[in-house]
Motif scaffolding. Structure first.
Motif, mmCIF file in Angstrom:
data_model
loop_
_atom_site.group_PDB
_atom_site.id
_atom_site.type_symbol
_atom_site.label_atom_id
_atom_site.label_comp_id
_atom_site.label_asym_id
_atom_site.label_seq_id
_atom_site.Cartn_x
_atom_site.Cartn_y
_atom_site.Cartn_z
ATOM 1 N N SER A 70 8.878 6.866 13.447
ATOM 2 C CA SER A 70 10.076 7.688 13.603
ATOM 3 C C SER A 70 10.711 7.940 12.236
ATOM 4 O O SER A 70 10.239 7.442 11.219
ATOM 5 C CB SER A 70 11.065 6.968 14.509
ATOM 6 O OG SER A 70 11.408 5.743 13.908
ATOM 7 N N ASP A 92 -0.615 13.117 27.095
ATOM 8 C CA ASP A 92 0.788 12.979 26.676
ATOM 9 C C ASP A 92 1.448 11.761 27.292
ATOM 10 O O ASP A 92 2.616 11.808 27.688
ATOM 11 C CB ASP A 92 1.603 14.225 27.056
ATOM 12 C CG ASP A 92 1.060 15.491 26.423
ATOM 13 O OD1 ASP A 92 0.218 15.384 25.502
ATOM 14 O OD2 ASP A 92 1.474 16.583 26.826
ATOM 15 N N ASP A 142 1.061 9.966 23.674
ATOM 16 C CA ASP A 142 1.743 11.099 23.066
ATOM 17 C C ASP A 142 2.110 10.834 21.606
ATOM 18 O O ASP A 142 2.434 9.715 21.211
ATOM 19 C CB ASP A 142 3.001 11.442 23.861
ATOM 20 C CG ASP A 142 3.547 12.799 23.446
ATOM 21 O OD1 ASP A 142 2.884 13.805 23.759
ATOM 22 O OD2 ASP A 142 4.607 12.853 22.784
ATOM 23 N N GLN A 143 2.086 11.919 20.848
ATOM 24 C CA GLN A 143 2.401 11.889 19.410
ATOM 25 C C GLN A 143 3.666 11.112 19.067
ATOM 26 O O GLN A 143 3.724 10.448 18.048
ATOM 27 C CB GLN A 143 2.625 13.297 18.894
ATOM 28 C CG GLN A 143 1.669 14.341 19.377
ATOM 29 C CD GLN A 143 1.687 15.564 18.471
ATOM 30 O OE1 GLN A 143 2.429 15.599 17.503
ATOM 31 N NE2 GLN A 143 0.857 16.538 18.762
ATOM 32 N N GLN A 144 4.682 11.234 19.902
ATOM 33 C CA GLN A 144 5.970 10.629 19.558
ATOM 34 C C GLN A 144 5.903 9.101 19.457
ATOM 35 O O GLN A 144 6.718 8.484 18.787
ATOM 36 C CB GLN A 144 7.060 11.052 20.543
ATOM 37 C CG GLN A 144 6.908 10.454 21.915
ATOM 38 C CD GLN A 144 7.978 10.968 22.859
ATOM 39 O OE1 GLN A 144 7.843 12.021 23.464
ATOM 40 N NE2 GLN A 144 9.065 10.234 22.981
ATOM 41 N N THR A 152 -1.309 15.779 32.736
ATOM 42 C CA THR A 152 -0.142 14.996 32.313
ATOM 43 C C THR A 152 0.393 14.169 33.486
ATOM 44 O O THR A 152 0.100 14.456 34.644
ATOM 45 C CB THR A 152 1.002 15.902 31.825
ATOM 46 O OG1 THR A 152 1.396 16.749 32.898
ATOM 47 C CG2 THR A 152 0.574 16.726 30.637
ATOM 48 N N GLY A 193 3.564 8.656 28.103
ATOM 49 C CA GLY A 193 4.800 8.150 27.512
ATOM 50 C C GLY A 193 5.927 9.157 27.580
ATOM 51 O O GLY A 193 7.087 8.803 27.402
ATOM 52 N N THR A 194 5.579 10.428 27.842
ATOM 53 C CA THR A 194 6.632 11.444 27.893
ATOM 54 C C THR A 194 7.299 11.492 29.263
ATOM 55 O O THR A 194 8.382 12.025 29.406
ATOM 56 C CB THR A 194 6.070 12.846 27.560
ATOM 57 O OG1 THR A 194 4.968 13.118 28.424
ATOM 58 C CG2 THR A 194 5.587 12.904 26.117
ATOM 59 N N GLY A 195 6.650 10.948 30.276
ATOM 60 C CA GLY A 195 7.240 10.913 31.612
ATOM 61 C C GLY A 195 7.907 9.568 31.843
ATOM 62 O O GLY A 195 8.208 8.851 30.905
ATOM 63 N N HIS A 196 8.102 9.229 33.075
ATOM 64 C CA HIS A 196 8.824 7.991 33.356
ATOM 65 C C HIS A 196 8.028 7.017 34.207
ATOM 66 O O HIS A 196 8.538 6.020 34.662
ATOM 67 C CB HIS A 196 10.157 8.309 34.040
ATOM 68 C CG HIS A 196 10.996 9.239 33.222
ATOM 69 N ND1 HIS A 196 11.692 8.832 32.111
ATOM 70 C CD2 HIS A 196 11.191 10.568 33.327
ATOM 71 C CE1 HIS A 196 12.295 9.864 31.571
ATOM 72 N NE2 HIS A 196 12.013 10.943 32.281
ATOM 73 N N SER A 211 3.483 14.012 34.555
ATOM 74 C CA SER A 211 4.410 14.762 35.415
ATOM 75 C C SER A 211 3.631 15.613 36.421
ATOM 76 O O SER A 211 4.049 15.791 37.557
ATOM 77 C CB SER A 211 5.361 15.626 34.591
ATOM 78 O OG SER A 211 4.642 16.487 33.745
#
Ligand code: C2E
Ligand code: MG
Ligand code: MG
Ligand code: MG
Length: 289
Positions: free
Chosen positions: A212, A183, A205-207, A154, A185-188, A156
């Protein structure tokens, strides 16, 4: 010949009903013995090539068949394994098993391009343990086509110590393993910054993949895909659950999809049937064999 898939959903893993939350100390001591007692199973979730909807590879995902608590999902034991350091042994076990399975599939199936398997790597394995030695050992014990055993990390994880991670990852690439950024897109971190790491693939990432609650698909998706391609990486979209998701991802130029729309994580046997379906007895007889 690879089999086209889609539509059918196969459900394999059902967490057992539990009356109370498992106690953490018990789990910790059980986890120490879980590998030697052969309680850790590996499931394989198909990663499908959108161009022709064939199976390109699989992600290896750990499951724990706990003797008292039933089947445990990674969320129930990976965090404990990470905190206690048991993840080092667990991670090596998963990598070794997955590589052995991959080698076996490649010897009988001979797909072109070859099938790949990716395994998850935790921060502890990279930052506080000699991951290089583990990968070397796994690739020495198991014969697989170069770059088809992939490690997923990941952002991070790599951003915790970017200089060190960049060095380690390029040595791992040199050993002949592939690298996926998991994943995303989940970090910055920006994708441009991530250019310093030798990833060949990013997994969005899934999100960002599923629409939405309002029904809108995140606008970011389009720019992530374009940027990844500019940087020479292939894109896997994680967590696509519907045909509509899949059509949209293909339109955006994603190379691969991993999601329930093409199947949940499967046993090795089910995975093999998916890539090389065994003809039914009747068909075999009809073909004169
Ligand atoms: P991950 O690496 O991002 O793996 C993808 C997760 O998303 C898997 O959950 C998979 O079953 C789930 N998934 C895939 N498609 C869909 C979909 O369409 N919809 C939904 N709702 N979910 C989908 P799983 O197997 O529970 O694993 C969760 C996480 O546990 C993994 O996330 C990974 O971070 C970790 N993990 C699993 N196995 C290992 C392992 O051997 N080592 C390490 N370090 N971590 C592992
Ligand atoms: Mg992963
Ligand atoms: Mg992921
Ligand atoms: Mg994840």
């Amino acid at each position: 010949v690879a089999k086209r898939i889609g539509g059918d959903r196969i459900e394999v893993f059902k967490p057992a009903l539990r009356a109370q939350k498992p106690d953490r100390l018990g789990i910790e001591s059980d986890l120490r013995r879980a590998i030697e007692r052969d309680e850790i199973a590996i499931l394989y979730q198909p990663i499908v090539r959108l161009e022709d909807r064939t199976v390109a590879g699989f992600e290896a995902l750990a499951r724990w068949n706990h003797p008292r608590l039933g089947k445990l999902a990674p969320a129930e034991f990976i965090p404990i394994a990470e905190e206690t350091g048991l993840i080092v042994d667990l991670g090596l076990f998963v990598m070794d098993r997955a590589a052995r399975q991959l080698g076996a599939w490649q010897r009988v199936l001979r797909l072109d391009p070859p099938i790949f398997v990716s395994v998850n790597v935790s921060s502890r394995q990279l930052l506080r343990h000699d991951l290089i030695q583990d990968v070397k050992g796994v690739l020495a014990r198991n014969v697989v086509i170069p770059d088809t055993l992939k490690l997923e990390l990941t952002e991070s994880l790599v951003m915790a110590n970017p200089e060190y991670a960049a060095q380690m990852l390029s040595r791992i690439r040199d050993l002949g393993a592939g690298l996926s950024l998991d994943d995303f897109g989940t970090g910055h971190s920006s994708l441009a910054y991530l250019q310093r790491f030798p990833f060949d693939t990013i997994k969005i990432d899934q999100q960002f993949v599923r629409p939405s609650a309002s029904g809108a698909r995140p606008v970011l998706l389009r720019s992530i895909v374009a940027m990844a391609h500019d940087l020479g990486m292939e894109v896997v979209a994680e967590g696509a659950e519907t045909e509509a998701d899949t059509i949209e991802l293909a339109r955006l130029g994603c190379e691969y999809v991993q999601g329930f729309v093409f199947g949940e994580p499967l046993t090795a046997e089910e995975a093999r049937r998916l890539i090389a379906p065994v003809p039914a007895e009747g068909q075999r007889a009809a073909a004169g064999r």
